[in-house]
Every structure is written in C-alpha cells, then in structure tokens.
Design a protein around this motif. Structure first.
Motif, PDB file in Angstrom:
ATOM      1  N   GLU A   1       0.803  -1.213   0.000  1.00 57.33           N
ATOM      2  CA  GLU A   1       0.000   0.000   0.000  1.00 57.33           C
ATOM      3  C   GLU A   1       0.838   1.266   0.000  1.00 57.33           C
TER       4      GLU A   1
ATOM      5  N   ASP B   1       5.992  -0.051   3.555  1.00 60.75           N
ATOM      6  CA  ASP B   1       5.928  -1.509   3.531  1.00 60.75           C
ATOM      7  C   ASP B   1       7.143  -2.091   2.819  1.00 60.75           C
TER       8      ASP B   1
ATOM      9  N   VAL C   1       6.809  -8.587   9.239  1.00 57.32           N
ATOM     10  CA  VAL C   1       5.363  -8.692   9.486  1.00 57.32           C
ATOM     11  C   VAL C   1       4.978  -7.948  10.757  1.00 57.32           C
TER      12      VAL C   1
ATOM     13  N   ARG D   1       0.059  -6.626   8.809  1.00 50.41           N
ATOM     14  CA  ARG D   1      -1.038  -7.142   7.988  1.00 50.41           C
ATOM     15  C   ARG D   1      -0.467  -8.050   6.898  1.00 50.41           C
ATOM     16  N   ARG D   2      -1.306  -8.869   6.329  1.00 51.00           N
ATOM     17  CA  ARG D   2      -0.955  -9.791   5.245  1.00 51.00           C
ATOM     18  C   ARG D   2       0.324 -10.574   5.541  1.00 51.00           C
TER      19      ARG D   2
ATOM     20  N   TRP E   1       1.217 -13.800   5.598  1.00 51.69           N
ATOM     21  CA  TRP E   1       1.710 -14.846   4.694  1.00 51.69           C
ATOM     22  C   TRP E   1       2.360 -14.244   3.456  1.00 51.69           C
ATOM     23  N   LEU E   2       1.790 -13.161   2.926  1.00 54.18           N
ATOM     24  CA  LEU E   2       2.336 -12.543   1.716  1.00 54.18           C
ATOM     25  C   LEU E   2       3.678 -11.861   1.998  1.00 54.18           C
TER      26      LEU E   2
ATOM     27  N   THR F   1       6.490 -18.007   4.478  1.00 55.04           N
ATOM     28  CA  THR F   1       5.031 -17.917   4.537  1.00 55.04           C
ATOM     29  C   THR F   1       4.511 -18.269   5.929  1.00 55.04           C
TER      30      THR F   1
END
Length: 122
Positions: A2, A6, A62, A67-68, A70-71, A113
């Motif tokens: 975003e 990040d 992370v 957020r997110r 695994w990605l 992951t």
C-alpha cells in the motif's frame, strides 16, 4: 503493497535475515576450525541457517507492517533466496540449480510464509 514504508520494512527484514545468516556462518566457521565435520552435517547446517534467517526476517517485517503476514513472509523468503542465488552466481558457481538448491528455495518460501502467519499472530 500500500505504501513505500511496507517496501522499506520488507527490505529491513531481508537485511536482518542476512545479518543473522552472517552471524550463524561465523559461528559455524569457528566451530569447524576446531572440529572436523562431514558433508552431510554441512548441508543440514546450511538448511537450518537458511530457515532461521528467513524466519527472523519474515517475523520482523510482518511485526512492523502488521497485515498480510503470509504474503509479506513469502516476499521476504523470495528476496532472501534471490540475493543468495545472485551472490553464489557472482562467486563462480554458475547458473545451474541443483536439487538441493531447489529444495532450499522451496523450504525458504514455505518457512517465510509460515513465519509471516506466525508473526502476525504473535
């Protein structure tokens, strides 16, 4: 992603992965200077170093992004292995991938992951 922070956090995770890898490799070099090891132990240690490095970098990134998981973990694992591969190519190993290298890549992606999922839930 975003925003640019990040990407910076992912980069920090990858850099931290490499610092942990460097420290673990130095410990291994010190140990092997005093104790003889066989090739099987060397291979296992390389896999463990890869897994720990990716795990640490993914959890760090992370926790910062939050957020997110695994990605982000997958991206950290992928970038880590790309840089490792490029360094080994520049070191004279060539472009060929062995079955052990492919196993290490798959392991790094899986660990990244899963560590990302773990990091988001800690």
């Amino acid at each position: 992603m975003e925003n640019n922070s990040d990407v910076i956090r992912i980069g920090e995770g990858v850099v931290r992965s490499f610092f942990l890898t460097l420290i673990l490799l130095l410990v291994y070099a010190i140990i092997t200077s005093f104790v003889d090891t066989n090739a099987k132990f060397d291979s296992i240690y390389k896999v463990v170093i890869t897994a720990l490095g990716v795990m640490y970098g993914a959890i760090y990134a992370v926790r910062k992004i939050n957020r997110r998981g695994w990605l982000i973990g997958l991206i950290v694992g992928m970038l880590y292995m790309i840089v490792i591969y490029l360094v080994s190519v520049l070191n004279g190993r060539g472009l060929a991938l062995s079955s052990f290298s492919i196993l290490r890549i798959i392991l790094a992606l899986a660990v990244g992951t899963l560590s990302g999922m773990l990091g988001i839930n800690i």
